[in-house]
Enzyme design. Structure first.
Site, PDB file in Angstrom:
ATOM      1  N   PRO A  15      -7.731  10.075   1.230  1.00 51.99           N
ATOM      2  CA  PRO A  15      -8.828   9.727   2.757  1.00 51.99           C
ATOM      3  C   PRO A  15      -7.028   8.900   3.543  1.00 51.99           C
ATOM      4  O   PRO A  15      -7.269   7.344   3.210  1.00 51.99           O
ATOM      5  CB  PRO A  15      -9.854   9.694   2.586  1.00 51.99           C
ATOM      6  CG  PRO A  15      -9.604   8.960   1.596  1.00 51.99           C
ATOM      7  CD  PRO A  15      -8.796   9.799   0.727  1.00 51.99           C
ATOM      8  N   ASN A  16      -7.359   8.569   5.189  1.00 48.42           N
ATOM      9  CA  ASN A  16      -6.198   8.713   5.938  1.00 48.42           C
ATOM     10  C   ASN A  16      -4.940   7.812   6.164  1.00 48.42           C
ATOM     11  O   ASN A  16      -5.367   7.253   6.880  1.00 48.42           O
ATOM     12  CB  ASN A  16      -7.697   6.743   5.543  1.00 48.42           C
ATOM     13  CG  ASN A  16      -8.773   6.827   6.652  1.00 48.42           C
ATOM     14  OD1 ASN A  16      -9.355   7.675   6.921  1.00 48.42           O
ATOM     15  ND2 ASN A  16     -10.465   6.395   5.283  1.00 48.42           N
ATOM     16  N   ARG A  23      -2.729   3.199  11.068  1.00 50.69           N
ATOM     17  CA  ARG A  23      -4.034   2.265  10.675  1.00 50.69           C
ATOM     18  C   ARG A  23      -3.396   0.851  10.235  1.00 50.69           C
ATOM     19  O   ARG A  23      -2.596   1.209   9.352  1.00 50.69           O
ATOM     20  CB  ARG A  23      -4.242   3.197   9.546  1.00 50.69           C
ATOM     21  CG  ARG A  23      -5.106   2.726   8.737  1.00 50.69           C
ATOM     22  CD  ARG A  23      -5.155   3.631   7.727  1.00 50.69           C
ATOM     23  NE  ARG A  23      -6.281   3.093   6.416  1.00 50.69           N
ATOM     24  CZ  ARG A  23      -6.097   3.069   5.527  1.00 50.69           C
ATOM     25  NH1 ARG A  23      -5.302   3.918   4.844  1.00 50.69           N
ATOM     26  NH2 ARG A  23      -7.058   3.300   4.620  1.00 50.69           N
ATOM     27  N   TYR A  28      -1.105  -1.484   6.799  1.00 46.67           N
ATOM     28  CA  TYR A  28      -0.075  -0.944   5.725  1.00 46.67           C
ATOM     29  C   TYR A  28       1.263  -0.571   6.282  1.00 46.67           C
ATOM     30  O   TYR A  28       2.277   0.462   6.212  1.00 46.67           O
ATOM     31  CB  TYR A  28      -0.871   0.461   5.781  1.00 46.67           C
ATOM     32  CG  TYR A  28      -2.139   0.616   5.481  1.00 46.67           C
ATOM     33  CD1 TYR A  28      -2.415  -0.001   4.227  1.00 46.67           C
ATOM     34  CD2 TYR A  28      -3.945   0.123   5.831  1.00 46.67           C
ATOM     35  CE1 TYR A  28      -3.225   0.372   3.542  1.00 46.67           C
ATOM     36  CE2 TYR A  28      -4.423   0.291   5.235  1.00 46.67           C
ATOM     37  CZ  TYR A  28      -4.796   0.385   4.046  1.00 46.67           C
ATOM     38  OH  TYR A  28      -6.009   0.224   2.896  1.00 46.67           O
ATOM     39  N   ASN A  79      -1.910   8.635  -4.261  1.00 48.94           N
ATOM     40  CA  ASN A  79      -1.958   7.236  -3.933  1.00 48.94           C
ATOM     41  C   ASN A  79      -4.105   7.836  -3.784  1.00 48.94           C
ATOM     42  O   ASN A  79      -4.309   8.294  -2.459  1.00 48.94           O
ATOM     43  CB  ASN A  79      -1.691   6.890  -2.862  1.00 48.94           C
ATOM     44  CG  ASN A  79      -2.585   5.801  -2.027  1.00 48.94           C
ATOM     45  OD1 ASN A  79      -3.828   5.521  -2.550  1.00 48.94           O
ATOM     46  ND2 ASN A  79      -2.129   4.785  -0.960  1.00 48.94           N
ATOM     47  N   ALA A  82      -8.620   5.033  -0.461  1.00 47.11           N
ATOM     48  CA  ALA A  82     -10.528   4.531  -1.137  1.00 47.11           C
ATOM     49  C   ALA A  82     -11.264   5.844  -2.665  1.00 47.11           C
ATOM     50  O   ALA A  82     -11.511   5.044  -2.788  1.00 47.11           O
ATOM     51  CB  ALA A  82     -11.435   4.745   0.103  1.00 47.11           C
ATOM     52  N   GLU A 103      -0.211   6.113 -10.353  1.00 50.87           N
ATOM     53  CA  GLU A 103      -0.611   5.772  -9.000  1.00 50.87           C
ATOM     54  C   GLU A 103      -0.170   4.308  -7.892  1.00 50.87           C
ATOM     55  O   GLU A 103       0.869   4.355  -8.715  1.00 50.87           O
ATOM     56  CB  GLU A 103      -1.665   4.984  -9.636  1.00 50.87           C
ATOM     57  CG  GLU A 103      -2.806   4.461  -9.109  1.00 50.87           C
ATOM     58  CD  GLU A 103      -4.357   3.664  -9.034  1.00 50.87           C
ATOM     59  OE1 GLU A 103      -4.474   3.091 -10.605  1.00 50.87           O
ATOM     60  OE2 GLU A 103      -5.166   3.143  -8.090  1.00 50.87           O
ATOM     61  N   HIS A 105       0.006   2.175  -4.136  1.00 50.28           N
ATOM     62  CA  HIS A 105      -1.298   1.971  -3.268  1.00 50.28           C
ATOM     63  C   HIS A 105      -0.149   1.184  -2.466  1.00 50.28           C
ATOM     64  O   HIS A 105       1.102   0.642  -3.232  1.00 50.28           O
ATOM     65  CB  HIS A 105      -2.044   0.638  -3.499  1.00 50.28           C
ATOM     66  CG  HIS A 105      -2.830   1.485  -4.680  1.00 50.28           C
ATOM     67  ND1 HIS A 105      -3.994   1.979  -4.151  1.00 50.28           N
ATOM     68  CD2 HIS A 105      -3.783   1.193  -5.561  1.00 50.28           C
ATOM     69  CE1 HIS A 105      -4.666   2.711  -4.818  1.00 50.28           C
ATOM     70  NE2 HIS A 105      -4.136   2.269  -6.397  1.00 50.28           N
ATOM     71  N   ARG A 112      -6.834  -8.295  -2.246  1.00 47.88           N
ATOM     72  CA  ARG A 112      -8.190  -8.163  -1.114  1.00 47.88           C
ATOM     73  C   ARG A 112      -9.810  -7.401  -1.355  1.00 47.88           C
ATOM     74  O   ARG A 112      -9.872  -9.220  -1.884  1.00 47.88           O
ATOM     75  CB  ARG A 112      -7.227  -6.590  -0.544  1.00 47.88           C
ATOM     76  CG  ARG A 112      -5.637  -6.186  -0.281  1.00 47.88           C
ATOM     77  CD  ARG A 112      -6.077  -5.231   0.980  1.00 47.88           C
ATOM     78  NE  ARG A 112      -6.366  -4.832   1.335  1.00 47.88           N
ATOM     79  CZ  ARG A 112      -6.717  -2.985   2.503  1.00 47.88           C
ATOM     80  NH1 ARG A 112      -5.536  -2.753   1.378  1.00 47.88           N
ATOM     81  NH2 ARG A 112      -7.366  -3.252   3.166  1.00 47.88           N
TER      82      ARG A 112
END
Ligand code: DQA
Length: 157
Positions: A15-16, A23, A28, A79, A82, A103, A105, A112
């Protein structure tokens, strides 16, 4: 690419990530998902691999795509966004696929908020690449292809 197998790699984005570029650019960056896919496609061409891309804002759609990937792909770059931190369903679907995965990111979740330190897939992937922006997707492709070639070589030994 004579004699070399063309590995099929599925890229799955959560998502996103469809609004990358707009964003939270301070986190990012300005690169869009289309830009990232273009770079990945170029690298795949050089490597003689086939790539497919899927992005969804819906957990169930990601689950269904991972289920469908079983036996149709050789590996996954994911990825989960969330869903990394929340989704047992995505983890279970990745396990069901039986496919080796990397994976990715864009940001470094460890630097964070505390809730981003938890990854529900970290222990079922071959490895993780975090914090190097969109370049991480190309690195993940190369790492996964190396893994698959090594596994293949081990299988023949
Ligand atoms: C992300 C990190 C996640 O914590 C976040 O929810 C995202 C993107 C990353 O690529 O840095 O959506 O997966």
């Amino acid at each position: 690419m004579k004699g070399k197998r063309a590995f099929r790699i599925l890229f799955v984005d959560g998502p996103n990530l469809n609004v990358l570029g707009e964003r939270e650019p301070s986190v990012y960056g300005r690169e869009t998902l289309a830009d990232i896919r273009e770079a990945v496609t170029a690298a795949a061409r050089t490597e003689g691999a086939t790539v497919a891309f899927f992005q969804s804002n819906h957990e169930g759609e990601i689950v269904e795509r991972l289920q469908a990937a079983k036996r149709r792909f050789d590996g996954v770059v994911i990825n989960p966004a969330a869903y990394t931190h929340t989704s047992v369903a995505v983890r279970d679907a990745l396990l069901y696929s039986g496919l080796p995965a990397i994976e990715v990111h864009l940001s470094n979740p460890a630097s964070r908020e505390g809730f981003r330190r938890v990854s529900l897939v970290e222990d079922v992937v071959v490895g993780r690449i975090c914090g190097v922006g969109g370049y991480g997707y190309t690195l993940a492709l190369l790492a996964l292809l190396r893994h698959l070639r090594r596994e293949g070589a081990r299988g023949r030994a």
